[in-house]
Design an enzyme around this catalytic site. Sequence first.
Site: not given
Ligand code: M6R
Length: 615
Positions: A2, A27, A75, A101-102, A488, A492, A495, A511, A610
């Site tokens: 959060c 966040r 969150w 937050n936590g 990757e 992208k 998500e 395979h 994030k």
């Molecule tokens: O802040 P970080 O690089 O540790 O975050 C890791 C992942 O949570 C982050 O890369 C996540 O997969 C992204 N949303 C990908 O775009």
Amino acid sequence: MCGIVGYLGHREAYPILIKGLQRLEYRGYDSAGIAIYDGETIKMSKTKGKVSDLIDCVKEEIDTKGTLGIGHTRWATHGVPNKVNSHPHYSNSGNLVIIHNGIIENYETLKKELTKRGYAFHSDTDTEVLVNLIEDIQIKEKIKLGKAVQVALNQVVGAYAIAVFDKNKPNEIVVAKLGSPLAIGIGDDEFFIASDASPFIEYTKNAIYLEDEEMAIIRRGKKIRVRKISDDSLIDPYVQELQLNLEQIEKGGYEHFMLKEIYEQPSAILDTFRGRLLSDQAIIKMSGIEDNMKRFLNAPRIIVVACGTSWHAGLVSEYIFEDLARIPVEVEYASEFRYRNPVINENDVVIAISQSGETADTLAAIKLAKSKGAFVFGVCNVVGSSIAREADAGAYTHAGPEIGVASTKAFTTQITVLTLIALRLARAKGTISSSDFRRHLLELELIPEKVKTALTTDDIVKTIANVYKNSRNFLYLGRGYNFPVALEGALKLKEISYIHAEGYPAAEMKHGPIALIDEHMPVVVIATNKGHYDKVVSNIQEIKSREGKIIAVVTKGDTAVKELADYVIEVPETIESLTPLLTTIPLQLLSYHIAVMLNKNVDQPRNLAKAVTVE
Ligand code: M6R
């Protein structure tokens, strides 16, 4: 995770809190709330939804007068996102108000105890338990808020960044931190509280980042007092001068942060190697590596720990380290590593990669590795973040703030830092010739310009996005250095557009995944002229003969793939180890345009945050 904000000073708190919450929405954004205190009445408004929804609620529900306030963007972890579970939370008497937050892990036990003592709970949150625990202690022991917070936190298991105030103390906010970030901005007779410095950057450049197990009592017109939560000892806090500026955290004319961050990559990569890559002297200078060279050279292996996109950058680094520096590398999901009793030796070097520097799993993996005597090197973007501080040494990526939830410039700058490290170690070990080393340096210097060229594929990528935007599935294939890029690219797309996508090593297709291919399946293939080009061309032929739709990322001037593919996207030529820095660009753009065309929330995709500061 959060976002939390707070203000105590001489200005109206509301506009500062709202703007701060908007900056912290990356966040978490499933609900939001604020509480403002004018010295007589506490005014609280909260809602399910985004900060923009909160603004509407505030207009209808409360007057916003007051110079003390706290705010929260959530969150959800404990309890569904709804108004009742949103923060701030009152204590039973209505005197204490908290944001958090936590996660309080032992909240069930504490809740049972408090229920027996007559406390009632209105939400499903762990936070409401904490605020009532503080109140219970305050009443029972007849102590001030700060002391009660300290006693309560010593009973708590979990992670927190909290801000709490008491109706009977109109000039005071108490904050505390363990595991979740908390910054205090110090202005002239005013204080700002936030999960990171972005909410207060236009008001002050002076900030204190609380360390774990520290709390601070912030009083109007007084000096901040920082104490250790465990033993009450006074701490002299370090006041940092912030390097961040306002422009860096605003959209700068782009429709979305993600697009801005994609387009920032040429300058971000340049910033990453500026002052480190000195091609005229044929050297790489990174103090974190020079100071610990022996540890790196004596390491029998490197273990990389990371999550998500950072894990993909780690996978790219496995190829670079092994290829150039001949050091064995294992790349681990931090979330698996921390729980699977891994074999870690004292001589091992662990590289932890994290954009935010706050990812809970990566942080826990570091702590585990350190407890076994390993040397931990952090590759982080956020300066002063928990991982940056916990690591024994490290190198920042200097990408600038990344606000879009989908990582873009974090990925390419992480690869840049890891390439510099691999090259430096290769030189020290003598596994690369001086001419090859120099060639790599010169080529790396050209990457920002080549990324600019790769960005000019935007129009063709938009056309492709329009053709395939309604596909239900996508396959991404790549080999060698570009296998992680395929992963990757798929991440992208998943998500931000919510389309199912899978990344595979191109040769693995036969395979299993080949069974998925028919005329409805778009397959994105990375087929640059370096590496295993002929083999990838064969894979493309296999897709073609099963009527799959081929979108190929190729090196400029390619002819063979052009004949087979439905669409080709050309990127400039470079040496093999640097191709991920170019091939990833059109894949970022593809996911971006598809998500925009599908009307998805690009910067704040559903269910995501994030930085994942919880397990
Ligand atoms: O802040 P970080 O690089 O540790 O975050 C890791 C992942 O949570 C982050 O890369 C996540 O997969 C992204 N949303 C990908 O775009």
